[in-house]
Design a protein around this motif. Structure first.
Motif, PDB file in Angstrom:
ATOM      1  N   THR A 257       0.822  -1.197   0.000  1.00 18.65           N
ATOM      2  CA  THR A 257       0.000   0.000   0.000  1.00 18.65           C
ATOM      3  C   THR A 257       0.864   1.258   0.000  1.00 18.65           C
ATOM      4  O   THR A 257       2.092   1.188  -0.029  1.00 18.65           O
TER       5      THR A 257
ATOM      6  N   GLU B 145      -6.137   7.226   1.741  1.00 21.39           N
ATOM      7  CA  GLU B 145      -7.116   6.310   1.159  1.00 21.39           C
ATOM      8  C   GLU B 145      -6.713   4.858   1.368  1.00 21.39           C
ATOM      9  O   GLU B 145      -7.428   3.949   0.942  1.00 21.39           O
ATOM     10  N   SER B 146      -5.564   4.638   1.958  1.00 23.07           N
ATOM     11  CA  SER B 146      -5.049   3.268   2.112  1.00 23.07           C
ATOM     12  C   SER B 146      -4.198   3.226   3.373  1.00 23.07           C
ATOM     13  O   SER B 146      -4.723   3.341   4.466  1.00 23.07           O
TER      14      SER B 146
ATOM     15  N   PHE C 161      -1.625   8.987  -1.660  1.00 27.34           N
ATOM     16  CA  PHE C 161      -2.800   8.124  -1.530  1.00 27.34           C
ATOM     17  C   PHE C 161      -2.885   7.464  -0.153  1.00 27.34           C
ATOM     18  O   PHE C 161      -3.706   6.578   0.066  1.00 27.34           O
TER      19      PHE C 161
ATOM     20  N   ILE D 197      -3.267   0.028  -3.685  1.00 27.31           N
ATOM     21  CA  ILE D 197      -3.656   1.361  -4.130  1.00 27.31           C
ATOM     22  C   ILE D 197      -2.737   1.806  -5.264  1.00 27.31           C
ATOM     23  O   ILE D 197      -1.563   1.434  -5.297  1.00 27.31           O
ATOM     24  N   ASN D 198      -3.271   2.576  -6.192  1.00 29.34           N
ATOM     25  CA  ASN D 198      -2.579   3.097  -7.375  1.00 29.34           C
ATOM     26  C   ASN D 198      -2.741   2.084  -8.515  1.00 29.34           C
ATOM     27  O   ASN D 198      -2.189   0.975  -8.479  1.00 29.34           O
TER      28      ASN D 198
ATOM     29  N   GLY E  65      -7.771  -0.848  -3.202  1.00 29.28           N
ATOM     30  CA  GLY E  65      -7.414   0.567  -3.253  1.00 29.28           C
ATOM     31  C   GLY E  65      -7.565   1.185  -4.623  1.00 29.28           C
ATOM     32  O   GLY E  65      -7.915   2.357  -4.741  1.00 29.28           O
ATOM     33  N   SER E  66      -7.295   0.425  -5.663  1.00 33.40           N
ATOM     34  CA  SER E  66      -7.258   0.957  -7.027  1.00 33.40           C
ATOM     35  C   SER E  66      -8.578   0.754  -7.751  1.00 33.40           C
ATOM     36  O   SER E  66      -9.350  -0.136  -7.399  1.00 33.40           O
TER      37      SER E  66
ATOM     38  N   GLY F 164     -12.455   1.592   0.946  1.00 27.79           N
ATOM     39  CA  GLY F 164     -11.239   0.803   0.825  1.00 27.79           C
ATOM     40  C   GLY F 164     -10.972  -0.010   2.075  1.00 27.79           C
ATOM     41  O   GLY F 164     -10.651  -1.198   2.011  1.00 27.79           O
TER      42      GLY F 164
ATOM     43  N   ASN G   7      -4.996  -4.771  -0.882  1.00 30.14           N
ATOM     44  CA  ASN G   7      -5.071  -3.314  -1.028  1.00 30.14           C
ATOM     45  C   ASN G   7      -4.614  -2.855  -2.408  1.00 30.14           C
ATOM     46  O   ASN G   7      -5.415  -2.611  -3.278  1.00 30.14           O
TER      47      ASN G   7
END
Length: 402
Positions: free
Chosen positions: A35, A44-45, A41, A103-104, A126-127, A304, A101
């Motif tokens: 993450t 958000e994570s 970000f 994210i991105n 996350g993404s 998330g 997770n």
């Protein structure tokens, strides 16, 4: 005698192969949380994602198949090469069986391919890029909480229903922003709307003035912000400073987290239409989970966090039911088992890896409507899962049987 020696030699060879496998099967089951711990970000994570996965492990009992559960964590620094290297090491050397997770979107797209190569499991919460279950789907990955298609579908349909059909996109220049703009543009046009134009901004920028001037000059009724993270928050603040809403334009956030609304404040964010997979104050079950989560993290969970918990729990239940951590068998069990918890009712994982569940269109409350610090959203409409996500008939996923 010679035959006996051969048999004994073969038996020894099999034993030498079997011993490390037996040792591996008796060791801990490891779950990775890959993450953004410190970057744009992270709200958000980051800490929330780690806490949610650890809560699921603890609530499951800390063991599966008689083996202890461990959670390992790494910051991918929003660098795909770091994410890929970490994922490969975890899968190959550290005994990690599932990574959560991610994210991105650029990182999620890369790591899900590593999971496929290593025959392990990756779950994306996350993404958002809908490519994860479209042209870039894999048999080893699940896209759980939300995606760009569902976000655009909910927000675009609601605003077009209100008669706002002329759109302009202010898009963050990375994989997620591109996917969000593409999905939203398709939905706007399919519903009789038009796209007057778009401009892309670097995700590192804090100065949106030049981009806002272009949006302001557009004849569009809706200025849609296709981005995420702190750069999205900065863009909304800039839109407010430039008076886009005061000039009669509707500012639409195509991915808005509860933490974004909190960071913006209701004075700035009020009236914004957004689509989300989860809101902490939806019902008694979400409030119960939110209370436990807030005691640990200091804020209510967003979609998330809720997805990280729910998907980890679903994974562990499937491992238990399958009697193994083998990726193919666990994925089969996850796909055949409905998801019924505080996050989703009647959720199901399709053959393309998309977890299908209801989505929700919300409007940000005014300061006068809010009764507390995190009382941020009011429900506009619920979108049934089968209507929220891209239909399989439109899928480019090679796993989908046509």
């Amino acid at each position: 005698m010679r035959n006996l020696r051969v048999l004994l030699s073969c038996a020894a060879a099999f034993a030498s192969v079997g011993m490390p496998l037996q040792a591996q099967e008796s060791g801990p089951v490891k779950i990775g949380v890959l993450t953004d711990i410190s970057g744009q970000f992270s709200h958000e994570s980051g800490e929330g994602a780690v806490a949610a996965v650890k809560m699921a492990v603890e609530d499951f009992g800390g063991k599966v198949l008689g083996r202890p559960l461990e959670v390992v964590v790494a910051d991918h620094q929003n660098k795909p090469e770091v994410a890929v290297s970490t994922a490969r090491e975890w899968y190959e050397s550290q005994g990690v069986t599932m990574i959560n997770n991610l994210i991105n979107s650029g990182i999620a797209l890369a790591v899900t391919q590593v999971a496929k190569d290593e025959d392990k499991i990756a779950i994306v919460n996350g993404s958002g890029s809908s490519r994860l279950t479209n042209d870039s789907c894999t048999p080893n990955s699940i896209h759980y909480s939300y995606d760009t298609y569902a976000l655009a579908n909910g927000t675009a349909n609601e605003l077009i229903r209100e008669g706002k059909k002329d759109w302009y996109f202010l898009t963050a220049d990375y994989a997620f922003g591109h996917a969000l703009e593409a999905d939203a543009s398709q939905i706007v046009k399919a519903n009789g709307g038009t796209v007057s134009g778009s401009v892309r901004y670097p995700i590192e920028t804090s100065d949106h003035s030049a981009f806002m001037l272009q949006a302001q000059a557009s004849p569009a009724e809706v200025v849609a912000l296709a981005g995420s993270g702190t750069t999205f928050v900065n863009a909304v603040k800039s839109a407010s400073e430039f008076g886009l809403a005061a000039s009669g334009k509707t500012v639409a956030g195509l991915l808005v987290w509860a933490t974004d609304v909190h960071a913006l404040g209701l004075e700035t964010a009020q009236g914004m239409i957004l689509t989300n997979a989860f809101y902490w104050d939806r019902d008694d079950e979400t409030r119960a989970f939110a209370k436990k989560f807030q005691e640990r993290v200091g804020r209510p969970p967003h979609m998330g966090d809720a997805g990280d918990y729910s998907s980890t729990m679903h994974y562990l239940k499937s491992v238990e039911a399958a009697g193994t951590t083998d990726a193919k068998e666990v994925m089969a069990k996850m796909k055949e088992t409905p998801i019924n918890d505080f996050f989703a009712t009647g959720g199901k994982i399709r053959e393309d890896g998309r977890m299908v569940h209801d989505m929700y269109v919300y409007q940000v409350k005014t300061p006068e409507e809010s009764k507390g610090e995190w009382d941020l959203l009011k429900l506009v409409t619920t979108i049934p899962g089968d209507e929220a996500f891209r239909p399989l008939s439109e899928s480019e996923c090679p796993l989908v049987k046509k």
